[in-house]
Design a protein around this motif. Structure first.
Motif, PDB file in Angstrom:
ATOM      1  N   LEU A 157      76.894   6.665  10.747  1.00  0.00           N
ATOM      2  CA  LEU A 157      77.112   8.032  11.227  1.00  0.00           C
ATOM      3  C   LEU A 157      75.875   8.825  10.857  1.00  0.00           C
ATOM      4  CD1 LEU A 157      80.759   8.636   9.969  1.00  0.00           C
ATOM      5  CD2 LEU A 157      80.035   7.859  12.223  1.00  0.00           C
ATOM      6  N   SER A 158      75.401   9.679  11.770  1.00  0.00           N
ATOM      7  CA  SER A 158      74.185  10.439  11.474  1.00  0.00           C
ATOM      8  C   SER A 158      74.370  11.912  11.817  1.00  0.00           C
ATOM      9  CB  SER A 158      72.992   9.860  12.240  1.00  0.00           C
ATOM     10  OG  SER A 158      73.194   9.982  13.624  1.00  0.00           O
ATOM     11  N   LEU A 159      73.640  12.736  11.110  1.00  0.00           N
ATOM     12  CA  LEU A 159      73.580  14.168  11.369  1.00  0.00           C
ATOM     13  C   LEU A 159      72.119  14.557  11.254  1.00  0.00           C
ATOM     14  CD1 LEU A 159      75.095  16.815  11.892  1.00  0.00           C
ATOM     15  CD2 LEU A 159      75.200  17.116   9.404  1.00  0.00           C
ATOM     16  N   GLY A 160      71.586  15.159  12.324  1.00  0.00           N
ATOM     17  CA  GLY A 160      70.168  15.462  12.302  1.00  0.00           C
ATOM     18  C   GLY A 160      69.784  16.648  13.163  1.00  0.00           C
ATOM     19  N   TYR A 161      68.543  17.037  13.009  1.00  0.00           N
ATOM     20  CA  TYR A 161      67.917  18.111  13.779  1.00  0.00           C
ATOM     21  C   TYR A 161      66.870  17.488  14.692  1.00  0.00           C
ATOM     22  CZ  TYR A 161      64.468  21.689  14.834  1.00  0.00           C
ATOM     23  OH  TYR A 161      63.586  22.491  15.483  1.00  0.00           O
ATOM     24  N   GLU A 162      66.804  17.925  15.948  1.00  0.00           N
ATOM     25  CA  GLU A 162      65.783  17.451  16.881  1.00  0.00           C
ATOM     26  C   GLU A 162      65.136  18.633  17.582  1.00  0.00           C
ATOM     27  OE1 GLU A 162      67.056  14.421  19.570  1.00  0.00           O
ATOM     28  OE2 GLU A 162      67.810  13.154  17.954  1.00  0.00           O
ATOM     29  N   TYR A 163      63.822  18.556  17.729  1.00  0.00           N
ATOM     30  CA  TYR A 163      63.039  19.562  18.436  1.00  0.00           C
ATOM     31  C   TYR A 163      62.396  18.883  19.644  1.00  0.00           C
ATOM     32  CZ  TYR A 163      59.103  22.518  19.668  1.00  0.00           C
ATOM     33  OH  TYR A 163      58.198  23.271  20.364  1.00  0.00           O
ATOM     34  N   ARG A 164      62.457  19.541  20.805  1.00  0.00           N
ATOM     35  CA  ARG A 164      61.791  19.031  22.000  1.00  0.00           C
ATOM     36  C   ARG A 164      61.059  20.155  22.707  1.00  0.00           C
ATOM     37  NH1 ARG A 164      66.745  17.633  22.868  1.00  0.00           N
ATOM     38  NH2 ARG A 164      67.317  15.725  21.838  1.00  0.00           N
ATOM     39  N   ASP A 165      59.773  19.932  22.958  1.00  0.00           N
ATOM     40  CA  ASP A 165      58.988  20.842  23.780  1.00  0.00           C
ATOM     41  C   ASP A 165      59.103  20.336  25.213  1.00  0.00           C
ATOM     42  OD1 ASP A 165      57.177  22.526  24.966  1.00  0.00           O
ATOM     43  OD2 ASP A 165      55.425  21.560  24.089  1.00  0.00           O
ATOM     44  N   MET A 166      59.643  21.174  26.101  1.00  0.00           N
ATOM     45  CA  MET A 166      59.826  20.786  27.499  1.00  0.00           C
ATOM     46  C   MET A 166      59.161  21.823  28.409  1.00  0.00           C
ATOM     47  SD  MET A 166      63.724  19.242  27.430  1.00  0.00           S
ATOM     48  CE  MET A 166      64.548  20.795  27.169  1.00  0.00           C
ATOM     49  N   GLY A 167      57.877  22.024  28.225  1.00  0.00           N
ATOM     50  CA  GLY A 167      57.152  22.993  29.054  1.00  0.00           C
ATOM     51  C   GLY A 167      57.577  24.412  28.734  1.00  0.00           C
ATOM     52  N   ASP A 168      58.150  25.118  29.725  1.00  0.00           N
ATOM     53  CA  ASP A 168      58.602  26.495  29.536  1.00  0.00           C
ATOM     54  C   ASP A 168      59.912  26.582  28.756  1.00  0.00           C
ATOM     55  OD1 ASP A 168      56.421  27.433  30.941  1.00  0.00           O
ATOM     56  OD2 ASP A 168      57.479  27.461  32.866  1.00  0.00           O
ATOM     57  N   VAL A 169      60.561  25.456  28.551  1.00  0.00           N
ATOM     58  CA  VAL A 169      61.845  25.403  27.843  1.00  0.00           C
ATOM     59  C   VAL A 169      61.631  24.700  26.503  1.00  0.00           C
ATOM     60  CG1 VAL A 169      64.193  24.470  27.898  1.00  0.00           C
ATOM     61  CG2 VAL A 169      63.151  25.333  30.006  1.00  0.00           C
ATOM     62  N   THR A 170      62.196  25.277  25.446  1.00  0.00           N
ATOM     63  CA  THR A 170      62.148  24.668  24.118  1.00  0.00           C
ATOM     64  C   THR A 170      63.571  24.373  23.681  1.00  0.00           C
ATOM     65  OG1 THR A 170      60.166  25.920  23.567  1.00  0.00           O
ATOM     66  CG2 THR A 170      61.387  24.958  21.741  1.00  0.00           C
ATOM     67  N   ASN A 171      63.760  23.206  23.074  1.00  0.00           N
ATOM     68  CA  ASN A 171      65.088  22.750  22.690  1.00  0.00           C
ATOM     69  C   ASN A 171      65.109  22.478  21.188  1.00  0.00           C
ATOM     70  OD1 ASN A 171      67.221  20.970  22.052  1.00  0.00           O
ATOM     71  ND2 ASN A 171      67.264  20.161  24.107  1.00  0.00           N
ATOM     72  N   ASN A 172      66.057  23.081  20.492  1.00  0.00           N
ATOM     73  CA  ASN A 172      66.338  22.817  19.075  1.00  0.00           C
ATOM     74  C   ASN A 172      67.795  22.391  18.997  1.00  0.00           C
ATOM     75  OD1 ASN A 172      63.925  23.914  17.448  1.00  0.00           O
ATOM     76  ND2 ASN A 172      64.328  25.494  18.965  1.00  0.00           N
ATOM     77  N   SER A 173      68.060  21.180  18.527  1.00  0.00           N
ATOM     78  CA  SER A 173      69.417  20.649  18.559  1.00  0.00           C
ATOM     79  C   SER A 173      69.873  20.162  17.192  1.00  0.00           C
ATOM     80  CB  SER A 173      69.507  19.469  19.533  1.00  0.00           C
ATOM     81  OG  SER A 173      69.147  19.865  20.825  1.00  0.00           O
ATOM     82  N   ILE A 174      71.154  20.347  16.933  1.00  0.00           N
ATOM     83  CA  ILE A 174      71.824  19.742  15.792  1.00  0.00           C
ATOM     84  C   ILE A 174      72.711  18.652  16.378  1.00  0.00           C
ATOM     85  CG2 ILE A 174      73.411  20.075  13.864  1.00  0.00           C
ATOM     86  CD1 ILE A 174      70.728  21.506  13.521  1.00  0.00           C
ATOM     87  N   ILE A 175      72.446  17.401  16.002  1.00  0.00           N
ATOM     88  CA  ILE A 175      73.048  16.249  16.656  1.00  0.00           C
ATOM     89  C   ILE A 175      73.890  15.443  15.680  1.00  0.00           C
ATOM     90  CG2 ILE A 175      72.528  14.086  17.866  1.00  0.00           C
ATOM     91  CD1 ILE A 175      71.860  16.544  19.495  1.00  0.00           C
ATOM     92  N   PHE A 176      75.081  15.039  16.117  1.00  0.00           N
ATOM     93  CA  PHE A 176      75.919  14.089  15.400  1.00  0.00           C
ATOM     94  C   PHE A 176      75.881  12.788  16.176  1.00  0.00           C
ATOM     95  CE2 PHE A 176      80.036  11.969  14.916  1.00  0.00           C
ATOM     96  CZ  PHE A 176      79.999  11.716  13.554  1.00  0.00           C
ATOM     97  N   GLY A 177      75.682  11.678  15.483  1.00  0.00           N
ATOM     98  CA  GLY A 177      75.575  10.395  16.174  1.00  0.00           C
ATOM     99  C   GLY A 177      76.393   9.307  15.514  1.00  0.00           C
ATOM    100  N   VAL A 178      76.736   8.296  16.315  1.00  0.00           N
ATOM    101  CA  VAL A 178      77.404   7.095  15.858  1.00  0.00           C
ATOM    102  C   VAL A 178      76.572   5.924  16.336  1.00  0.00           C
ATOM    103  CG1 VAL A 178      79.480   5.686  16.006  1.00  0.00           C
ATOM    104  CG2 VAL A 178      79.667   8.170  15.975  1.00  0.00           C
ATOM    105  N   GLY A 179      76.259   4.981  15.445  1.00  0.00           N
ATOM    106  CA  GLY A 179      75.420   3.855  15.811  1.00  0.00           C
ATOM    107  C   GLY A 179      76.004   2.530  15.354  1.00  0.00           C
ATOM    108  N   ALA A 180      75.620   1.461  16.064  1.00  0.00           N
ATOM    109  CA  ALA A 180      76.015   0.100  15.709  1.00  0.00           C
ATOM    110  C   ALA A 180      74.777  -0.757  15.663  1.00  0.00           C
ATOM    111  CB  ALA A 180      77.003  -0.433  16.735  1.00  0.00           C
ATOM    112  N   SER A 181      74.724  -1.656  14.698  1.00  0.00           N
ATOM    113  CA  SER A 181      73.548  -2.521  14.513  1.00  0.00           C
ATOM    114  C   SER A 181      73.881  -3.962  14.847  1.00  0.00           C
ATOM    115  CB  SER A 181      73.085  -2.465  13.051  1.00  0.00           C
ATOM    116  OG  SER A 181      72.820  -1.145  12.678  1.00  0.00           O
ATOM    117  N   LEU A 182      72.863  -4.660  15.336  1.00  0.00           N
ATOM    118  CA  LEU A 182      73.001  -6.102  15.576  1.00  0.00           C
ATOM    119  C   LEU A 182      72.175  -6.866  14.564  1.00  0.00           C
ATOM    120  CD1 LEU A 182      72.621  -6.221  19.431  1.00  0.00           C
ATOM    121  CD2 LEU A 182      74.708  -6.314  18.115  1.00  0.00           C
TER     122      LEU A 182
END
Length: 182
Positions: A157-182
Motif C-alpha cells: 500500500l502506498s501514499l505519495g505526492y506527485e507533481y506533473r508539469d503539463m504545459g499550461d496545466v500543472t498537476n499536484n496530486s496526493i495518491i493512494f496506491g495498491v501494488g502486487a509484486s512478482l
C-alpha cells in the motif's frame, strides 16, 4: 594431499562467493522476478491560468526493480477538474491523460520504504469552456515522493505526492496506491 584438498576447498569458497555476489545483484526483496504492478487513485490539484481547484485522478503502473533501492517505473494516469475561468463566471473543464516514465530510489524501512522519483511525462489535455475548446499535448517534468507499507510479502500500500508539469496545466496530486509484486 592436503595441498590438493586445500585448493579444492578454496575453489568451493570462490564459487560460493561468486554465487552470493550474483544473487546480491538480483532483486533481494519479495519481488522474485523484479516486476511489480499497481493501481492508484487520489485527489489532484490542477492549476491553470492563475487559478486552481481540486479534482480526481486514477491510474495504473508497472515497475522493474533493479534491487531494493532502485527501480524504473512506467504508468498512465487520467484525471479531471473544474478550474475557475478568468474571462467569465464559467468553469474550465480540464480532462487530462499523462504517460509517466520515472527512475525511483527507495530507502528501506522496517515495514516498507520511503521513496522519491523523478522523470518525464507525455501529457494530453482538453480544456472545455462554454464556446471554446483548447487541446494540447507534449512532454513535461514529473517527480514525487511517498511511503510504501508492505502489507504482505507481495502486496504493498502506498501514499505519495506527485507533481506533473503539463504545459499550461500543472498537476499536484496526493495518491493512494495498491501494488502486487512478482
Amino acid at each position: 594431499m592436503n595441498k590438493i584438498a586445500g585448493k579444492k576447498g578454496m575453489g568451493r569458497k570462490a564459487l560460493g562467493v561468486t554465487v552470493c555476489a550474483l544473487l546480491y545483484s538480483f532483486p533481494v526483496s519479495a519481488d522474485l522476478l523484479g516486476f511489480s504492478f499497481g493501481a492508484s487513485a487520489g485527489a489532484a490539484r490542477i492549476e491553470y491560468d492563475g487559478n486552481d481547484d481540486y479534482g480526481f485522478e486514477y491510474g495504473v503502473n508497472a515497475s522493474y526493480h533493479f534491487n531494493d533501492m532502485l527501480s524504473v517505473n512506467a504508468g498512465v494516469v487520467q484525471g479531471s477538474a473544474e478550474v475557475d475561468s478568468n474571462l467569465s463566471s464559467a468553469k474550465n473543464d480540464i480532462d487530462y491523460t499523462a504517460f509517466q516514465l520515472t527512475l525511483r530510489g527507495d530507502i528501506p524501512l522496517v515495514i516498507g520504504n520511503a521513496y522519491a522519483k523523478v522523470g518525464t511525462n507525455y501529457y494530453d489535455y482538453d480544456i472545455d469552456t462554454p464556446g471554446m475548446r483548447d487541446t494540447n499535448d507534449g512532454w513535461g517534468f514529473t517527480g514525487g515522493a511517498g511511503f510504501v507499507f508492505t502489507l504482505l510479502p507481495f502486496i504493498d500500500l502506498s501514499l505519495g505526492y506527485e507533481y506533473r508539469d503539463m504545459g499550461d496545466v500543472t498537476n499536484n496530486s496526493i495518491i493512494f496506491g495498491v501494488g502486487a509484486s512478482l
